[in-house]
Structures are given as C-alpha cells and as structure tokens.
Design an enzyme around this catalytic site. Structure first.
Site, PDB file in Angstrom:
ATOM      1  N   GLU A  56       0.945  -1.190   0.445  1.00 31.69           N
ATOM      2  CA  GLU A  56      -0.035  -0.047   0.108  1.00 31.69           C
ATOM      3  C   GLU A  56       1.020   1.571   0.055  1.00 31.69           C
ATOM      4  O   GLU A  56       0.449   2.340  -0.518  1.00 31.69           O
ATOM      5  CB  GLU A  56      -1.099   0.258   1.274  1.00 31.69           C
ATOM      6  CG  GLU A  56      -2.085  -0.843   0.804  1.00 31.69           C
ATOM      7  CD  GLU A  56      -2.043  -2.288   1.305  1.00 31.69           C
ATOM      8  OE1 GLU A  56      -3.188  -3.326   1.098  1.00 31.69           O
ATOM      9  OE2 GLU A  56      -0.937  -2.629   1.137  1.00 31.69           O
ATOM     10  N   PHE A  81      -5.556  -0.906   5.827  1.00 28.92           N
ATOM     11  CA  PHE A  81      -4.571  -1.243   5.368  1.00 28.92           C
ATOM     12  C   PHE A  81      -3.914  -0.117   4.439  1.00 28.92           C
ATOM     13  O   PHE A  81      -3.289   0.550   4.150  1.00 28.92           O
ATOM     14  CB  PHE A  81      -4.073  -2.061   4.236  1.00 28.92           C
ATOM     15  CG  PHE A  81      -4.343  -3.440   5.299  1.00 28.92           C
ATOM     16  CD1 PHE A  81      -3.532  -3.604   6.263  1.00 28.92           C
ATOM     17  CD2 PHE A  81      -5.189  -4.058   4.451  1.00 28.92           C
ATOM     18  CE1 PHE A  81      -3.939  -4.818   6.813  1.00 28.92           C
ATOM     19  CE2 PHE A  81      -5.510  -5.791   4.871  1.00 28.92           C
ATOM     20  CZ  PHE A  81      -5.160  -6.008   6.086  1.00 28.92           C
ATOM     21  N   ASP A 115     -13.254 -11.290   9.283  1.00 26.55           N
ATOM     22  CA  ASP A 115     -12.021 -11.175   9.037  1.00 26.55           C
ATOM     23  C   ASP A 115     -11.179 -10.994  10.093  1.00 26.55           C
ATOM     24  O   ASP A 115     -10.119 -10.692  10.687  1.00 26.55           O
ATOM     25  CB  ASP A 115     -12.159 -10.060   8.005  1.00 26.55           C
ATOM     26  CG  ASP A 115     -12.239 -10.897   6.462  1.00 26.55           C
ATOM     27  OD1 ASP A 115     -12.595 -12.433   6.424  1.00 26.55           O
ATOM     28  OD2 ASP A 115     -12.158 -10.282   5.334  1.00 26.55           O
ATOM     29  N   ARG A 165     -18.419  -3.073   2.553  1.00 32.27           N
ATOM     30  CA  ARG A 165     -18.557  -4.415   2.147  1.00 32.27           C
ATOM     31  C   ARG A 165     -19.792  -5.459   2.292  1.00 32.27           C
ATOM     32  O   ARG A 165     -20.073  -6.054   1.131  1.00 32.27           O
ATOM     33  CB  ARG A 165     -17.093  -5.885   2.914  1.00 32.27           C
ATOM     34  CG  ARG A 165     -18.303  -7.493   2.436  1.00 32.27           C
ATOM     35  CD  ARG A 165     -16.670  -8.024   3.650  1.00 32.27           C
ATOM     36  NE  ARG A 165     -16.858  -9.618   3.141  1.00 32.27           N
ATOM     37  CZ  ARG A 165     -16.126 -10.471   3.920  1.00 32.27           C
ATOM     38  NH1 ARG A 165     -15.081 -10.385   5.302  1.00 32.27           N
ATOM     39  NH2 ARG A 165     -15.630 -11.641   3.399  1.00 32.27           N
TER      40      ARG A 165
END
Length: 314
Positions: A56, A81, A115, A165
């Site tokens: 990144e 990130f 996650d 998401r």
C-alpha cells in the site's frame, strides 16, 4: 424490498463507467481487485489499471506520482491497510502537496465480519479527517456511492472514500442529488436529530420509525461528507430540535460523533449522545451479530435518543 447492494460494488461499477468518460482516470490496487471491485475497471481498461501487489505504501506513492503527471488516480485497498499502513505516504506525498489522488478504501467498519479485528477499520475516519486538504466521504448506499465517485473526479485534490463490504438497502433513488460538503435531511422532525453516515443512515431510518410509534418526532441527517462537515446544518438542527444523536460504524473517538461535537461546543451546545464502537477492537463474527454486540442497531439508536431527550427535557 429492493436488493441490498454493497457500496464497494457500486464503486466498481461507477469507476468503470467514469473511466469511459474521462481518459485521465487510472486505477491502482493492492492485490485485492476482486474484493475492492476495481476488477470492473480492469476488465474494460486494462492498460489504465495497475496491480501494485501487497504494498500500500508503494501504491499511494505511485498514485501521487501519477497525479503529479496529470492523471486522476483511484487507489484502493481495504480501509485498515489503505489508511493505516500507508498513513505517512498519504500525509506527506498526497495531502501535504494537495495532489489529486482518490483513496477509495473498502471493507471499513466491523461489518467486514469474519475477517476479524485485524481487518475491521474503526479508526480510518479519525486518521483521514485530521489531515489538511483531504475531503472525507462516507456514502450511505449504492446510489450515493456512485454520485460520490462522480463528485470525487471533479474535486481537484485528495479525497478519501470510505466503502463497505456488506450489502445495504437503498436509502436514495436515482433522482438523488449529491453535493460534497452538503448534508442531506432524509427525514424532518422536531424533537431530536439523528446525524448518521454510512450503513447507520439506514439504521437511523428504522429507529425513527420505531420512535414515531411513541410519538417522538425525529429528524434524520445523512452527513455523507465528514470533512468538510456541514456546520450550518448541524447548528440548525441543534437550534431547532435541541438534542443530537450521532451514529457511525466507527470508533466514537475522532469520527463523526467527534466532528459534530466540535461544531456543537463552539456554536450551539446541546445534549449529544454517540452511537459507535466504544474504544475497543472488533472480533470475528457474522456482520449482524457484530453490529448487535457493539451497539450499532436501530434499537440502540432508540435508546440513545431517549437518553438525549431526558437530558434535553431535564
């Protein structure tokens, strides 16, 4: 009921569509294009798409270079990130020189789900809104996301788009008019105001319906732009309804709640309650279960509204 659509899906579609309109748009991704939905752009404009790998910092530095060369780069990764791993690059290579980079980060908030805490960004709004020159936008549904992408292209400067998401119900229809920095009153009300962003706008609508059954008139404001925040709308709501509840899928430290509180304490102090993650990391679980556990459901907003009303009327 209409199909639920994730804001990341709407982003991918809008990006591909805008790519055909503006040949200066280029897209960078950190090896997550299927998840961030930048694969939609890559499929039609492969020569303008760059997979930078799991890097990144390099991706954002490259985006800065492309912007300096006259391109309009959209750089995407997961929010945790994009904002955390590459903060220094965003600060010194993008925000400081005010370069025309659009950071479109997906999988924000605890609704990322299974996650777990390492991927659930609950501090990204706080990080991004502290940076000078950076516009911060948190769309509430798919329609608003597409409009926000279009608006981001027109802004000559860095933009942070916070995307999710989870599939979300529609809040707006295709006639919706989006303007950066101008909050939208989703519902009028006189007793109290709920100021929300992202998926919490839909939850605020549900909460208002529950409150209406108890004869509580609730105004709902969609604060899609966290920075620059619409001070006038916040102050007007405070003066007219006398109490505020903020609702965000983010830490209550440094996010929407803090931004609204900063306006209120300087201009129109009224009772305020905050719905958000309370100084803790998330955990692995199904999105609905996590939203329930961390107090981000419509019923939680109802409880906060009643508490704020007690303070207002006390």
């Amino acid at each position: 009921m209409s199909k639920k659509v994730a804001t990341r899906e709407a982003y991918g579609k809008a990006l591909a569509r805008m790519g055909a309109v503006n040949s200066n748009i280029v897209v960078l991704d950190a090896d997550l294009s299927k998840s961030t939905k930048t694969a939609d752009f890559a499929a039609v404009f492969p020569d303008r798409f760059f997979d930078m790998g799991v890097a990144e910092q390099n991706m954002l530095g490259t985006a800065a270079g492309l912007a300096a060369a006259g391109k309009i780069p959209f750089a995407s990764s997961f929010a945790v990130f994009a904002t955390g791993r590459a903060f220094e690059q965003i600060r010194n290579s993008i925000a400081y020189p005010k370069l025309n980079v659009k950071i479109a980060a997906t999988h924000a908030g605890i609704s990322v789900g299974e996650d777990g805490a390492s991927h659930q960004s609950i501090e990204d709004i706080s990080l991004m809104r502290t940076l000078p020159n950076l516009t911060v936008i948190v769309p509430a549904d798919a329609v608003e996301t597409e409009k926000a992408v279009e608006a981001a292209v027109e802004i000559n400067g860095p933009v942070y788009l916070r995307l999710g998401r989870l599939g979300l119900p529609a809040v707006f229809d295709e006639n919706y008019q989006f303007e950066v920095g101008k909050a939208v009153t989703v519902k009028e009300g006189s007793d109290i105001t709920i100021i929300a962003c992202g998926l919490m706008v839909g939850h605020a609508v549900e909460a208002a319906e529950m409150l209406a059954a108890e004869n509580i008139s609730t105004r709902i404001i969609n604060m899609h732009t966290i920075k620059p925040i619409d001070r006038d709308t916040v102050i007007k709501a405070a003066r007219e309804t006398g109490a505020i509840v903020t609702a965000e899928e983010h830490s209550i430290i440094g996010g929407l709640g803090s931004a609204v509180a900063e306006v209120l304490v300087q201009s129109e102090p009224v009772p305020q309650e905050m719905i958000g993650v309370r100084d803790t990391f998330g955990e692995s679980g199904k999105p609905a279960e996590l939203l329930q556990k961390y107090g981000l459901m419509p019923a939680d907003i109802v409880t906060a509204v009643k508490k704020a009303l007690d303070r207002k009327n006390g």
